[in-house]
Design an enzyme around this catalytic site. Structure first.
Site, PDB file in Angstrom:
ATOM      1  N   HIS A 147      22.785 -29.132  -5.182  1.00 18.01           N
ATOM      2  CA  HIS A 147      23.108 -27.710  -5.090  1.00 18.01           C
ATOM      3  C   HIS A 147      21.948 -26.780  -5.418  1.00 18.01           C
ATOM      4  O   HIS A 147      22.104 -25.559  -5.367  1.00 18.01           O
ATOM      5  CB  HIS A 147      24.304 -27.355  -5.983  1.00 18.01           C
ATOM      6  CG  HIS A 147      23.995 -27.403  -7.455  1.00 18.01           C
ATOM      7  ND1 HIS A 147      24.017 -28.569  -8.177  1.00 18.01           N
ATOM      8  CD2 HIS A 147      23.638 -26.427  -8.329  1.00 18.01           C
ATOM      9  CE1 HIS A 147      23.707 -28.308  -9.440  1.00 18.01           C
ATOM     10  NE2 HIS A 147      23.465 -27.017  -9.558  1.00 18.01           N
TER      11      HIS A 147
HETATM   12  C1  UD1 Z   1      25.091 -21.816 -10.408  1.00 16.25           C
HETATM   13  C2  UD1 Z   1      23.943 -21.695 -11.390  1.00 16.25           C
HETATM   14  C3  UD1 Z   1      23.217 -23.011 -11.503  1.00 16.25           C
HETATM   15  C4  UD1 Z   1      24.173 -24.139 -11.837  1.00 16.25           C
HETATM   16  C5  UD1 Z   1      25.313 -24.145 -10.835  1.00 16.25           C
HETATM   17  C6  UD1 Z   1      26.316 -25.176 -11.286  1.00 16.25           C
HETATM   18  C7  UD1 Z   1      22.765 -19.535 -11.555  1.00 16.25           C
HETATM   19  C8  UD1 Z   1      21.535 -18.809 -11.161  1.00 16.25           C
HETATM   20  N1  UD1 Z   1      22.977 -20.694 -10.933  1.00 16.25           N
HETATM   21  O1  UD1 Z   1      24.539 -22.086  -9.132  1.00 16.25           O
HETATM   22  O2  UD1 Z   1      22.249 -22.938 -12.531  1.00 16.25           O
HETATM   23  O3  UD1 Z   1      23.468 -25.354 -11.780  1.00 16.25           O
HETATM   24  O4  UD1 Z   1      25.956 -22.862 -10.811  1.00 16.25           O
HETATM   25  O5  UD1 Z   1      27.213 -25.541 -10.323  1.00 16.25           O
HETATM   26  O6  UD1 Z   1      23.495 -19.077 -12.378  1.00 16.25           O
HETATM   27  N2  UD1 Z   1      30.752 -20.407  -4.470  1.00 16.25           N
HETATM   28  C9  UD1 Z   1      32.044 -20.576  -4.048  1.00 16.25           C
HETATM   29  N3  UD1 Z   1      33.011 -20.738  -4.987  1.00 16.25           N
HETATM   30  C10 UD1 Z   1      32.762 -20.740  -6.317  1.00 16.25           C
HETATM   31  C11 UD1 Z   1      31.446 -20.553  -6.739  1.00 16.25           C
HETATM   32  C12 UD1 Z   1      30.446 -20.381  -5.805  1.00 16.25           C
HETATM   33  O7  UD1 Z   1      32.316 -20.584  -2.853  1.00 16.25           O
HETATM   34  O8  UD1 Z   1      33.712 -20.906  -7.116  1.00 16.25           O
HETATM   35  C13 UD1 Z   1      29.685 -20.283  -3.457  1.00 16.25           C
HETATM   36  C14 UD1 Z   1      29.412 -18.855  -2.997  1.00 16.25           C
HETATM   37  O9  UD1 Z   1      29.062 -18.913  -1.639  1.00 16.25           O
HETATM   38  C15 UD1 Z   1      28.190 -18.489  -3.825  1.00 16.25           C
HETATM   39  C16 UD1 Z   1      27.450 -19.812  -3.910  1.00 16.25           C
HETATM   40  O10 UD1 Z   1      28.467 -20.788  -4.001  1.00 16.25           O
HETATM   41  O11 UD1 Z   1      27.410 -17.495  -3.209  1.00 16.25           O
HETATM   42  C17 UD1 Z   1      26.520 -19.913  -5.103  1.00 16.25           C
HETATM   43  O12 UD1 Z   1      27.203 -19.635  -6.347  1.00 16.25           O
HETATM   44  P1  UD1 Z   1      26.387 -19.092  -7.606  1.00 16.25           P
HETATM   45  O13 UD1 Z   1      27.282 -19.018  -8.781  1.00 16.25           O
HETATM   46  O14 UD1 Z   1      25.640 -17.849  -7.245  1.00 16.25           O
HETATM   47  O15 UD1 Z   1      25.269 -20.166  -7.823  1.00 16.25           O
HETATM   48  P2  UD1 Z   1      25.351 -21.748  -7.830  1.00 16.25           P
HETATM   49  O16 UD1 Z   1      24.535 -22.258  -6.699  1.00 16.25           O
HETATM   50  O17 UD1 Z   1      26.774 -22.172  -7.932  1.00 16.25           O
HETATM   51  N1  UDP Z   2      30.648 -32.460 -11.997  1.00 21.33           N
HETATM   52  C1  UDP Z   2      32.011 -32.569 -11.723  1.00 21.33           C
HETATM   53  N2  UDP Z   2      32.417 -32.718 -10.431  1.00 21.33           N
HETATM   54  C2  UDP Z   2      31.555 -32.783  -9.384  1.00 21.33           C
HETATM   55  C3  UDP Z   2      30.157 -32.664  -9.670  1.00 21.33           C
HETATM   56  C4  UDP Z   2      29.755 -32.488 -10.987  1.00 21.33           C
HETATM   57  O1  UDP Z   2      32.835 -32.553 -12.649  1.00 21.33           O
HETATM   58  O2  UDP Z   2      31.975 -32.913  -8.241  1.00 21.33           O
HETATM   59  C5  UDP Z   2      30.224 -32.264 -13.401  1.00 21.33           C
HETATM   60  C6  UDP Z   2      29.168 -33.204 -13.927  1.00 21.33           C
HETATM   61  O3  UDP Z   2      29.733 -34.396 -14.413  1.00 21.33           O
HETATM   62  C7  UDP Z   2      28.546 -32.378 -15.031  1.00 21.33           C
HETATM   63  C8  UDP Z   2      28.611 -30.962 -14.477  1.00 21.33           C
HETATM   64  O4  UDP Z   2      29.594 -30.994 -13.453  1.00 21.33           O
HETATM   65  O5  UDP Z   2      29.359 -32.449 -16.214  1.00 21.33           O
HETATM   66  C9  UDP Z   2      27.273 -30.572 -13.896  1.00 21.33           C
HETATM   67  O6  UDP Z   2      27.402 -29.367 -13.239  1.00 21.33           O
HETATM   68  P1  UDP Z   2      26.434 -28.903 -12.055  1.00 21.33           P
HETATM   69  O7  UDP Z   2      25.762 -30.084 -11.461  1.00 21.33           O
HETATM   70  O8  UDP Z   2      27.250 -28.036 -11.176  1.00 21.33           O
HETATM   71  O9  UDP Z   2      25.410 -27.956 -12.809  1.00 21.33           O
HETATM   72  P2  UDP Z   2      24.020 -28.184 -13.560  1.00 21.33           P
HETATM   73  O10 UDP Z   2      24.239 -29.194 -14.618  1.00 21.33           O
HETATM   74  O11 UDP Z   2      23.031 -28.597 -12.523  1.00 21.33           O
HETATM   75  O12 UDP Z   2      23.682 -26.832 -14.076  1.00 21.33           O
END
Ligand code: UD1
Ligand code: UDP
Length: 371
Positions: free
Chosen positions: A213
């Protein structure tokens, strides 16, 4: 017991995105058992799909948030600004003695900034991690949050070293271990009872797990297509399970014309199912921060599809290898693991399931005098 006449220590805990929920859960549980504290949980709403948010509250027994700011998605500035704007009112209304933030997402930064401007001390759980790559939004969030925080709770030795080099006061830094591992240890036995392998028709030790991601991987169509190419090759050798993050889902639709990779694609999984999948995998490929740590504790080989990590202990002591984004290197590293060349690794110090207790001990001692 709170002494008669003394009010309780009021904390405001903040969570917003998937990886925050595993970090806040053990803290809330520990705080609930300490009569000196009253805690308010604020969900910023950065993540909002059930598969990215409410399912984790259910799986991890996190209480309903007292406040949900409902900020949703947006650009970096929009999302950060929305949290900043909305959380200030909550802080003014409740006047907490301290604000607790976890991790490195935009919600972490915004809550810290709002609190600091109101002169409310901030506790940062997972402080000091550095990728030294400011193109990552998380790196900016980590740097700013740590400058603002009064308590810097570190998870691994590099955290303390980075903070010392940056000039953080030594008495603000506390090496407490890894809070995510509290959640892993508390849930592993239950996770293993779920039949996720049966549901996905997998055999223990006979599949790989993939998560992707990071914007550096999924927001660039050529890189994403090249990654999918080598991962599809690997899928020819053993099933590659790919729970797709919504950012990545959106990129596949927007950048790759909707062509899903030929992998075992699923929705994002619940924590317990995902943990069971990780625990029984032959190999994990990821760009997640948390997954690098979880595989280290589970002793499962992990290939990190990034050029750096802010969690170096997972490489120096754990099972993680940083293999970058070059398909040839990824192929070579994956084949080596399939051929049996895994590193055993060890579990880093204080990743022992009692990090929340150490954090709350420090907060209780330092906030004892509030009145
Ligand atoms: C965010 C965090 C990242 C973390 C990740 C965990 C920041 C800068 N990034 O990234 O550090 O590793 O979460 O998963 O804070 N979206 C949905 N539904 C949701 C959430 C998001 O559809 O419930 C989609 C939307 O299109 C959105 C995109 O995902 O624009 C990105 O979501 P966003 O929260 O901005 O950043 P992440 O890539 O999820
Ligand atoms: N995770 C989950 N379901 C998934 C993918 C990840 O429960 O399908 C959990 C994973 O075990 C860990 C957390 O989500 O506890 C990590 O989150 P993510 O990778 O979104 O964020 P990051 O750690 O990179 O910020």
């Amino acid at each position: 017991m709170a002494a008669a006449g003394r009010r309780r220590i009021r904390l405001l805990a903040v969570a917003g995105a998937r990886p925050n929920f595993m970090k806040i859960a053990p803290l809330l549980r520990e705080l609930a058992g300490r009569p000196r504290f009253e805690t308010l949980l604020v969900h910023t709403g950065q993540h909002y799909d059930a598969a990215m948010s409410s399912n984790f509250f259910r799986d991890l027994g996190i209480p309903e948030p007292d406040v949900n700011l409902g900020v949703g998605s947006g650009s970096q500035a929009e999302q950060t600004a929305e949290v900043l704007r909305k959380i200030e009112g909550v802080m003014l209304q409740h006047r907490p003695d301290a604000v607790v933030v976890v991790g490195d997402v935009n919600s972490t930064l915004a809550a810290s900034l709002a609190a600091a401007k109101l002169c409310i001390p901030v506790a940062h759980v997972e402080a000091g991690l550095r990728s030294f790559d400011r193109t990552m939004p998380e790196e900016v969030n980590r740097l700013v949050t740590d400058v603002l925080a009064r308590w810097l709770f570190t998870s691994e030795p590099s955290g303390g070293e980075n903070l010392a080099r940056e000039g953080a006061p030594a008495d603000h830094v506390h090496f407490v271990g890894n809070i995510m591992i509290d959640t892993l240890r508390a849930n592993l036995a239950q996770a293993r009872t779920l039949d996720v392998l049966g549901r996905l028709r997998l055999e223990a030790g006979g599949y790989a797990v993939l998560t992707l991601h990071r914007p550096s991987n999924v927001d660039d169509p050529e890189r994403l297509a090249a990654l999918f190419g080598v991962l599809e090759e690997l899928h020819g050798l053993l099933p590659v399970v790919f729970p797709v993050h919504p950012r990545t889902q959106a990129s596949i639709a927007r950048l790759l014309g909707g062509r899903a990779p030929r992998l075992l694609v699923t929705e994002p999984l619940g924590y317990l199912e995902f943990l069971h999948l990780l625990a029984d995998a032959k190999l994990v490929l990821t760009d997640s921060g948390g997954v690098q740590e979880e595989t280290t504790v589970l002793g499962v080989p992990c290939l990190t599809l990034r050029v750096n990590t802010e969690r170096p202990v997972t490489v120096t002591q754990g099972t993680n290898q940083i293999v970058g984004q070059d398909p040839a290197r990824i192929r070579e590293a994956a084949l080596a693991i399939l051929a049996g060349s895994d590193r055993q690794g060890r579990i880093p110090d204080l990743w022992d399931g009692t990090t929340a207790r150490r954090i709350v001990d420090v907060l209780e001692r330092d906030l004892e005098g509030v009145s």
